[in-house]
Design an enzyme around this catalytic site. Structure first.
Site, mmCIF file in Angstrom:
data_model
loop_
_atom_site.group_PDB
_atom_site.id
_atom_site.type_symbol
_atom_site.label_atom_id
_atom_site.label_comp_id
_atom_site.label_asym_id
_atom_site.label_seq_id
_atom_site.Cartn_x
_atom_site.Cartn_y
_atom_site.Cartn_z
ATOM 1 N N SER A 285 0.830 -1.195 0.000
ATOM 2 C CA SER A 285 0.000 0.000 0.000
ATOM 3 C C SER A 285 0.871 1.254 0.000
ATOM 4 O O SER A 285 1.694 1.435 -0.887
ATOM 5 C CB SER A 285 -0.949 -0.050 1.202
ATOM 6 O OG SER A 285 -1.944 0.927 1.095
ATOM 7 N N ASP A 351 -8.960 -4.384 -5.880
ATOM 8 C CA ASP A 351 -8.376 -3.562 -4.824
ATOM 9 C C ASP A 351 -8.457 -2.086 -5.212
ATOM 10 O O ASP A 351 -7.786 -1.657 -6.159
ATOM 11 C CB ASP A 351 -6.925 -3.979 -4.597
ATOM 12 C CG ASP A 351 -6.284 -3.273 -3.419
ATOM 13 O OD1 ASP A 351 -6.867 -2.285 -2.921
ATOM 14 O OD2 ASP A 351 -5.200 -3.702 -2.998
ATOM 15 N N HIS A 402 -7.671 -5.859 -0.007
ATOM 16 C CA HIS A 402 -6.417 -5.109 0.108
ATOM 17 C C HIS A 402 -5.492 -5.703 1.169
ATOM 18 O O HIS A 402 -4.420 -5.169 1.418
ATOM 19 C CB HIS A 402 -6.729 -3.642 0.444
ATOM 20 C CG HIS A 402 -5.538 -2.739 0.384
ATOM 21 N ND1 HIS A 402 -4.796 -2.534 -0.762
ATOM 22 C CD2 HIS A 402 -4.938 -1.981 1.336
ATOM 23 C CE1 HIS A 402 -3.820 -1.687 -0.519
ATOM 24 N NE2 HIS A 402 -3.873 -1.344 0.753
#
Length: 464
Positions: A285, A351, A402
């Site tokens: 991320s 995602d 995610h």
């Protein structure tokens, strides 16, 4: 470019509730509103084990050889490490996904998962928002004691944003720096197995409120990391750059994340000068964005080049990105490619973080129908590197799309995944582009740009 998509069979998966980037405190498990039981705090290591157990029980199968390491790959790695690090842009390795590359992706992903496992989110702890353990025992405490790496430095980031402190701790919050990851180096035994000395830098994803606010700063700004050549056409997302370059601004305050990283990487490279080496950067991320910024910075400054040697040795720089967002514009992408930065992006088609920023103005929209480059192309975000695309969504908890643990658990058992090829990109982009092209004659450039920016703001506002 054709990407590789791994699609889950149509089975019911009972994943535990976990969100590593959608909650301020990602290790807290929230129960249904009707349940008055207090939330239970568990570690990401426990979560990963639960995810793996859920996959096992839901498919009603036993673990087969595909879920374990291939002994033949141990001998292959020492001779193929440059290809695994992307020297040929993973040609013939990513599509179809080679077992050796898959194992290396999982290995680096577990180093990233260690960042979550070691991050202290207990407001009553003296190590609140720092690492729970000292450098010498951190990897052992998170289950990576036999990894063959030694941690040399912890890295802290300081968001340049004045917001309220999250939680209350007993250390007085004298420092706004937060533990963001670590630098580790392979020991002699592991170096022999890998075929080179590996310098590893890993970053966790978003956790604190200041980091979330920094992520929401979606404007592009010139990177200007090379003082001798600012390259104003190379632009990156302002929030990520802020996390990377901001310091505490005091005489004896914490250095910026960038200064800490460049200083330690330089020391390690100098210590092992003359050896075969690699620089591997891995993140999830927001951590993927920081990893890519560091990769660009190292290469732009020439820190990975030995200018004193006759053959001008270049240490390869590779990024393993898990669920990473876009970081910069097309100028940034092109400059990374010119510098030889290699990026392997492992993403889930469902995602939403991988679609941001630039959900509308991006590499798919930059040239309309192949015949017209929009005037603001330099303001379009662009992904960098080669993509391995997973597809998983049919689960009880949508936030798992995610979750790093889900990514790794599925990669560990490839025979449970159906493989198919799809063209790079999502149908949304194709439909949106076709819509704009068919109606472009009814708008002038300024109107079209404003409409696009409004859509960007609308979609990105849903992140909160």
């Amino acid at each position: 470019m054709v990407s590789k998509m791994l699609r889950l069979p149509n089975i019911q998966l009972n994943f535990p509730t976990f969100s590593s980037d959608f909650l301020p405190k990602p290790s807290i498990i929230r129960f249904n509103e009707g349940n008055l039981t207090a939330p239970k705090v568990i570690s990401t290591k426990e979560i990963s084990k639960n995810i793996a157990h859920s996959v096992d029980t839901s498919t009603n199968t036993t673990t087969d050889r595909s879920c374990s390491s291939n002994n033949n790959n141990i001998e292959r790695l020492a001779s193929m490490w440059r290809e695994v690090q992307g020297s040929n842009n993973w040609e013939n390795l990513a599509d179809p996904l080679d077992s050796l590359l898959r194992e290396e992706i999982i290995r680096y992903g577990e180093f990233v998962a260690a960042c979550y496992d070691a991050f202290d989110l207990d407001p009553n702890s003296k190590r609140y928002l720092n690492c729970k353990y000292g450098k010498k025992r951190m990897l052992r405490e998170v289950g990576l004691g036999n990894s063959g790496y030694q941690v040399t430095k912890y890295i802290y980031a300081t968001p340049d944003i004045n917001v309220f402190h999250i939680g209350v701790n007993n250390i007085g919050s004298s420092s706004c720096g937060r533990w963001i990851g670590y630098i580790a180096v392979s020991n002699d035994e592991e170096t022999k197995r890998l075929g080179r000395r590996d310098v590893l830098v890993t970053f966790r994803g978003t956790v604190t409120s200041p980091e979330w606010i920094a992520n929401l700063m979606s404007s592009l700004t010139p990177a200007r990391l090379d003082p001798h050549n600012p390259r104003p056409q190379v632009k990156v997302e302002a929030g990520f750059l802020s996390l990377y370059t901001s310091n505490e601004g005091e005489k004896f305050g914490l250095e910026s994340c960038r200064e800490q990283l460049l200083s330690e990487v330089g020391k390690v490279l100098n210590k092992y000068k003359g050896e075969e080496m690699s620089i591997t950067l891995a993140g999830h991320s927001m951590g993927s964005a920081l990893a890519l910024l560091l990769a660009y910075d190292i290469s732009e400054l020439g820190l990975n080049r030995d200018r004193l040697s006759n053959n001008h040795t270049i240490v390869p720089v590779t990024v393993f990105s898990f669920g990473g967002p876009r970081v910069g514009n097309s100028g940034f992408k092109e400059r990374c490619e010119d510098l030889g930065v290699k990026v392997l992006r492992i993403t889930n088609v469902n995602d939403p973080i991988t679609k941001l920023p630039g959900v509308f103005l991006n590499e798919h929209f930059r040239v309309l129908g192949g015949w017209y480059e929009v005037p603001w192309s330099c303001s379009c975000y662009a992904h960098v590197g080669v993509e391995i695309l997973l597809d998983f969504f049919k689960m009880h908890n949508p936030s798992c799309v995610h979750d790093l643990g889900t990514y790794l658990s599925l990669l560990k058992c490839p025979k449970r995944l159906q493989v198919q090829r799809e063209e790079l990109g999502i149908d949304f982009f194709n439909r949106a582009k076709a819509f704009v092209i068919s109606r472009a004659q009814n708008f002038n450039a300024l109107q079209l740009k404003n409409a696009a920016l409004n859509m960007v703001n609308l979609v990105q506002s849903q992140r909160t």
